[in-house]
Design a protein around this motif. Structure first.
Motif, short mmCIF file in Angstrom:
data_model
loop_
_atom_site.label_atom_id
_atom_site.label_comp_id
_atom_site.label_asym_id
_atom_site.label_seq_id
_atom_site.Cartn_x
_atom_site.Cartn_y
_atom_site.Cartn_z
N LEU A 15 72.49 26.39 15.28
CA LEU A 15 71.80 25.76 15.94
C LEU A 15 73.70 25.78 17.22
CD1 LEU A 15 69.44 22.46 14.36
CD2 LEU A 15 69.09 24.53 16.44
N SER A 16 74.36 26.02 16.34
CA SER A 16 75.73 25.57 17.06
C SER A 16 75.98 26.48 17.77
CB SER A 16 76.98 25.80 16.22
OG SER A 16 76.89 24.56 15.64
N ARG A 17 75.69 28.33 17.17
CA ARG A 17 75.43 29.32 18.57
C ARG A 17 74.60 29.01 19.49
NH1 ARG A 17 74.76 34.25 13.92
NH2 ARG A 17 75.35 34.83 15.62
N MET A 18 73.35 28.33 19.76
CA MET A 18 72.95 28.56 20.24
C MET A 18 73.17 27.48 21.04
SD MET A 18 68.36 28.55 19.24
CE MET A 18 68.09 29.75 17.88
N ARG A 19 73.81 26.00 20.96
CA ARG A 19 74.41 25.41 21.88
C ARG A 19 75.33 26.20 22.59
NH1 ARG A 19 72.83 20.81 17.16
NH2 ARG A 19 70.93 20.84 17.51
N ALA A 20 76.22 26.77 21.81
CA ALA A 20 77.26 27.89 22.80
C ALA A 20 77.53 28.18 23.75
CB ALA A 20 77.99 27.98 21.49
N LEU A 21 75.84 29.23 23.24
CA LEU A 21 75.78 30.01 24.52
C LEU A 21 75.04 29.48 25.49
CD1 LEU A 21 73.24 32.93 21.84
CD2 LEU A 21 75.49 33.51 23.49
N ASP A 22 74.55 28.11 25.37
CA ASP A 22 73.55 27.59 26.06
C ASP A 22 75.01 26.97 27.21
OD1 ASP A 22 71.42 26.03 27.47
OD2 ASP A 22 72.44 24.02 26.93
N ALA A 23 76.38 26.19 26.51
CA ALA A 23 76.87 25.94 27.74
C ALA A 23 77.96 26.93 28.07
CB ALA A 23 78.33 25.16 26.24
N ALA A 24 78.04 27.96 27.77
CA ALA A 24 78.86 29.06 28.09
C ALA A 24 78.32 30.17 29.07
CB ALA A 24 79.42 30.67 27.19
N LEU A 25 76.65 30.29 29.06
CA LEU A 25 76.26 31.10 30.28
C LEU A 25 76.04 30.04 31.50
CD1 LEU A 25 73.63 32.67 27.43
CD2 LEU A 25 75.48 33.83 29.14
N PRO A 26 75.79 30.74 32.67
CA PRO A 26 74.91 30.38 33.63
C PRO A 26 73.53 30.23 33.64
CG PRO A 26 76.27 31.98 34.36
CD PRO A 26 76.32 33.04 32.87
N ARG A 27 73.26 28.43 34.31
CA ARG A 27 72.15 27.91 33.94
C ARG A 27 71.18 29.08 34.49
NH1 ARG A 27 69.44 23.80 32.20
NH2 ARG A 27 67.78 23.61 33.28
N ASP A 29 71.19 32.37 34.62
CA ASP A 29 71.22 34.15 33.99
C ASP A 29 69.60 33.93 32.89
OD1 ASP A 29 71.70 35.22 31.74
OD2 ASP A 29 73.78 35.36 31.94
N GLY A 30 69.31 34.89 33.10
CA GLY A 30 67.81 34.67 32.58
C GLY A 30 68.07 34.77 30.64
N LEU A 31 69.13 35.57 30.43
CA LEU A 31 69.97 35.19 28.60
C LEU A 31 69.27 33.66 28.77
CD1 LEU A 31 69.72 36.61 26.18
CD2 LEU A 31 71.90 36.39 26.52
N ALA A 32 69.91 32.83 29.31
CA ALA A 32 70.34 31.63 29.15
C ALA A 32 68.88 30.94 28.93
CB ALA A 32 71.07 31.12 30.46
N VAL A 33 68.29 31.26 30.25
CA VAL A 33 66.99 30.79 30.17
C VAL A 33 65.84 30.54 29.00
CG1 VAL A 33 64.71 30.19 31.42
CG2 VAL A 33 65.95 30.92 32.76
N PHE A 34 65.85 32.10 28.57
CA PHE A 34 65.28 31.97 27.02
C PHE A 34 65.68 31.63 26.14
CE2 PHE A 34 65.41 34.51 23.38
CZ PHE A 34 64.57 33.97 22.69
N ARG A 36 67.51 28.63 26.52
CA ARG A 36 67.59 26.85 25.68
C ARG A 36 66.05 26.62 25.56
NH1 ARG A 36 69.54 27.15 31.20
NH2 ARG A 36 67.50 27.04 31.92
N VAL A 37 65.25 27.91 25.91
CA VAL A 37 63.53 28.06 25.00
C VAL A 37 63.91 27.88 23.52
CG1 VAL A 37 61.63 28.98 24.95
CG2 VAL A 37 62.57 28.88 27.41
N TYR A 38 64.65 29.19 22.95
CA TYR A 38 64.33 29.21 21.89
C TYR A 38 64.93 27.71 21.47
CZ TYR A 38 64.82 32.23 17.67
OH TYR A 38 64.44 33.28 15.85
N LEU A 39 66.30 27.33 21.88
CA LEU A 39 67.13 26.53 21.06
C LEU A 39 65.68 25.09 20.77
CD1 LEU A 39 69.57 24.31 20.17
CD2 LEU A 39 70.28 24.21 22.66
N THR A 40 64.92 24.75 21.33
CA THR A 40 63.75 23.93 21.24
C THR A 40 63.37 24.43 20.00
OG1 THR A 40 63.79 23.09 23.49
CG2 THR A 40 62.14 23.04 22.79
N VAL A 41 62.71 25.69 19.80
CA VAL A 41 61.86 25.93 18.96
C VAL A 41 62.16 25.68 17.57
CG1 VAL A 41 60.67 28.18 17.93
CG2 VAL A 41 60.43 27.61 20.14
N THR A 42 64.01 26.27 17.70
CA THR A 42 64.63 25.96 16.56
C THR A 42 64.97 24.76 16.01
OG1 THR A 42 65.75 28.34 17.38
CG2 THR A 42 66.72 26.69 15.48
#
Length: 225
Positions: A15-27, A29-34, A36-42
């Motif tokens: 979860l910490s790694r996903m949140r770090a990606l969420d903070a680092a990626l432009p909103r 960014d297609g990877l950032a979109v996914f 956010r989705v996957y963070l919610t699942v986890t």
């Protein structure tokens, strides 16, 4: 839960790694979109583990962590398998919509990574895929519920028919439940072939390529509205 402290720590790290990606990626960014989705699942899977809603805590956490690890290694810069390359290459394309990025990520992660995560988990726990079926179904149920919300939240409204018509057609060609069923069959096949490494590797490559083809379809750029 004390006996699973090392596993819950692993989930917290994911979860910490996903949140770090969420903070680092432009909103946008297609990877950032996914992500956010996957963070919610986890987070939802973690909540179900904490509240005792999953039948086998150790199996559920182990599968969840192995599953997440396959995405995170790619997101953090490791060489990507074919299933992830369409999203990584199209992540800044202005003609690809947020819902396409989200579902293309789910396609790669469920269609390819989930099957391999089942095999990883069986090896880690010394069990058979059938022993993980309940945990697999619970995680799949979370994903299916989330897919419905993604389609509702990220699809354009009825005032954008010029965009929505081709988008609706495109996304209607892919179904998470079918992808989840196919991933389960692939996991069982790969596990059955574990004593035949050359054949298992070939099967894995073909799975990767097929899922990548679906990803390219989902990321078809659409005309501006």
């Amino acid at each position: 839960m004390a006996q699973f402290d090392h596993l819950t720590t692993a989930v917290d790290t994911v979860l910490s790694r996903m949140r770090a990606l969420d903070a680092a990626l432009p909103r946008q960014d297609g990877l950032a979109v996914f992500n956010r989705v996957y963070l919610t699942v986890t987070e939802e899977v973690d909540r179900r583990v904490d509240t005792g809603l999953l039948p086998d805590t150790e199996a559920a956490i182990t599968l969840d962590v192995h599953f997440a690890e396959r995405y995170l290694t790619v997101a953090e810069g490791a060489p990507a398998p074919a299933c992830w390359r369409p999203l990584l290459r199209s992540r800044h394309h202005p003609g690809v919509r947020a819902v396409q990025f989200a579902l293309a990520g789910i396609n790669a992660h469920v269609g390819h990574d989930l099957a391999l995560a089942v095999v990883d988990t069986c090896r880690a726990l010394g069990c058979e895929p059938v022993d993980l079926e309940d945990e697999y179904d619970h995680i799949g149920d979370v994903l299916v519920a989330l897919e419905e919300r993604i389609r509702e939240d990220l699809m354009p409204g009825p005032d954008l028919l010029q965009l929505a018509d081709p988008l609706t057609h495109l996304l209607g060609c892919w179904c998470l439940e079918r992808a989840r069923d196919a991933a389960w069959s692939a996991a069982r096949t790969l596990w059955a072939l574990r004593g035949l490494p050359d054949l298992a590797e070939e099967c894995g490559r073909r799975l990767d390529a097929t899922v990548g083809l679906a990803g390219r379809m989902l990321l078809t750029p659409l005309p501006d509205r």
